[in-house]
Design an enzyme around this catalytic site. Structure first.
Site, PDB file in Angstrom:
ATOM      1  N   SER A  35      -1.900 -48.482 -32.613  1.00 28.55           N
ATOM      2  CA  SER A  35      -3.048 -49.216 -33.160  1.00 28.55           C
ATOM      3  C   SER A  35      -4.397 -48.644 -32.744  1.00 28.55           C
ATOM      4  O   SER A  35      -5.404 -48.900 -33.406  1.00 28.55           O
ATOM      5  CB  SER A  35      -2.981 -50.691 -32.750  1.00 28.55           C
ATOM      6  OG  SER A  35      -2.992 -50.820 -31.338  1.00 28.55           O
ATOM      7  N   ASP A 325     -11.454 -56.479 -29.289  1.00 31.27           N
ATOM      8  CA  ASP A 325     -10.474 -57.566 -29.220  1.00 31.27           C
ATOM      9  C   ASP A 325      -9.710 -57.464 -27.903  1.00 31.27           C
ATOM     10  O   ASP A 325     -10.157 -56.771 -26.981  1.00 31.27           O
ATOM     11  CB  ASP A 325      -9.547 -57.572 -30.449  1.00 31.27           C
ATOM     12  CG  ASP A 325      -8.665 -56.326 -30.537  1.00 31.27           C
ATOM     13  OD1 ASP A 325      -8.591 -55.541 -29.559  1.00 31.27           O
ATOM     14  OD2 ASP A 325      -8.024 -56.136 -31.596  1.00 31.27           O
ATOM     15  N   HIS A 328      -8.423 -53.477 -27.865  1.00 28.58           N
ATOM     16  CA  HIS A 328      -9.028 -52.289 -28.480  1.00 28.58           C
ATOM     17  C   HIS A 328     -10.534 -52.198 -28.239  1.00 28.58           C
ATOM     18  O   HIS A 328     -11.233 -53.218 -28.329  1.00 28.58           O
ATOM     19  CB  HIS A 328      -8.757 -52.295 -29.988  1.00 28.58           C
ATOM     20  CG  HIS A 328      -7.301 -52.425 -30.317  1.00 28.58           C
ATOM     21  ND1 HIS A 328      -6.708 -53.637 -30.602  1.00 28.58           N
ATOM     22  CD2 HIS A 328      -6.320 -51.493 -30.369  1.00 28.58           C
ATOM     23  CE1 HIS A 328      -5.418 -53.441 -30.833  1.00 28.58           C
ATOM     24  NE2 HIS A 328      -5.156 -52.147 -30.688  1.00 28.58           N
TER      25      HIS A 328
END
Length: 364
Positions: A35, A325, A328
């Protein structure tokens, strides 16, 4: 006659692609991993590991969620800027066709790791072997467009980024108490096992034509807001997850050195993501950040619980937060990270930084 009229422009276009010298285009760029580098492949998959809804993308040029786990641009986007290229498209995007193939492709998929059983809770994600299979498929498509020789030149001359490893800890070994892998391996043995498997993955990438590969180590896993919320009582980074990173990163550097020795060339470049992050996690104010503990978007302690959604707390100024978040970085933090990719000393980029790579390769 009408069918020939329709076919003729297509024939001319394909001939033009085939005649295009690869060197005339910006250097192609290929991205593999999780991600941290996913540009939106998971948008096309039935999985919960997605970032295709607001407030993700709030600072992206379109102000829309794209599937990037960021408020704006992610690390591959910013590297593309330095290459003078447009961002790579997700491999699963229908827009990745024709001349867009010459830019490269992003194969990354949120939730994956080095091991196939990492991220099993996300169900339908593109595991790393699947990403490599797609890379082989991409090359077949590219060969159809510009011919096999030109396709080989483009792939051999491309820059490649691989970001793996973090999920093998947070979404596998430490996902739940007494996880299957933690009962199977003591932590040092688990890291050694990861290295064996990682070496196979990178060797396969070389077989598929990659010749300049940036390989990131894990960041400071115990310092992300999700782990602070789960494991920290006083805001200090979790020592057990930091131990995992401390074991993983030096062994990865050693493994890459072994691979380069076997190949007789500096194909694989070790990226010290741990130090890049720790610079502004330990002294956020030196970099213009207000906090490196609290996520901009989230809820609960450190905004580290659950997903970033429209119902979450969202900070008004993303530029003063290290984390967007629970896991990240913000775009601004990503820009500091890529600055070290470009110009960092061997402490950050071993054996050389990206500016040196681009300079060296431009002479060949």
């Amino acid at each position: 006659m009408a069918s020939w009229v329709l076919f003729f422009p297509l024939f001319v276009a394909l001939a033009a692609f085939a005649a295009l010298p690869v060197s005339d285009a910006a250097r192609a760029f290929f991205v593999f991993g999780d991600s941290l580098v996913d540009n939106g492949n998971n948008n096309y998959l039935a999985t919960t590991a997605r970032a295709d809804a607001p407030p993700y993308g709030i600072d992206y040029p379109t102000h829309r969620a794209t599937g990037r786990f960021s408020n704006g641009l992610n690390i591959p986007d910013i590297i593309s800027e330095h290459l003078g290229a447009e961002p790579t498209l997700p491999y699963l995007s229908p827009q990745l066709d024709g001349e867009k193939l010459l830019v490269g492709a992003n194969f990354a998929s949120a939730g994956i790791g080095i091991l196939n059983d990492t991220g099993i809770q996300f169900v339908n994600i593109i595991r790393i072997r699947g990403q490599l299979s797609y890379f082989a498929q991409y090359q077949q498509r590219l060969s159809s467009l510009i011919g096999a020789d030109q396709a080989t030149r483009l792939v051999n001359g491309a820059l490649v980024l691989v970001t793996l490893g973090g999920n093998d800890f947070v979404n596998n070994y430490y996902l739940v108490p007494y996880s299957v892998r933690s009962r199977e391996f003591a932590l040092p043995d688990y890291v050694r096992y990861l290295m064996v498997e990682y070496k196979k993955i990178l060797a396969r990438l070389y077989e598929l034509g990659a010749r300049r590969v940036l390989v990131t180590g894990t960041g400071p896993l115990g310092c992300v807001p999700a782990e602070l919320a789960l494991r920290s009582r006083n805001g200090q980074c979790d020592p057990e997850l930091m131990r995992a990173a401390d074991l993983f990163n030096p062994q990865m550097v050693q493994m890459l050195g072994e691979l380069n020795g076997e190949l007789g060339s500096d194909v694989f470049i070790a990226v010290n993501a741990f130090k890049m992050h720790m610079d502004f996690i330990t002294k956020p104010e030196d970099y213009g950040f207000v906090t490196s503990k609290i996520a901009c978007c989230g809820q609960g302690p450190y905004n580290g619980i659950g997903l970033c959604t429209m119902l979450s707390n969202v900070c008004p100024n993303r530029d003063v937060y290290v984390f967007w978040d629970a896991f990240h970085p913000t775009e601004r933090a990503n820009r500091y990270i890529v600055a070290q990719f470009m110009n960092g000393s061997t402490e950050y980029m071993n054996p050389m930084n990206l500016s040196t790579i681009l300079q060296l390769d431009s002479r060949i």
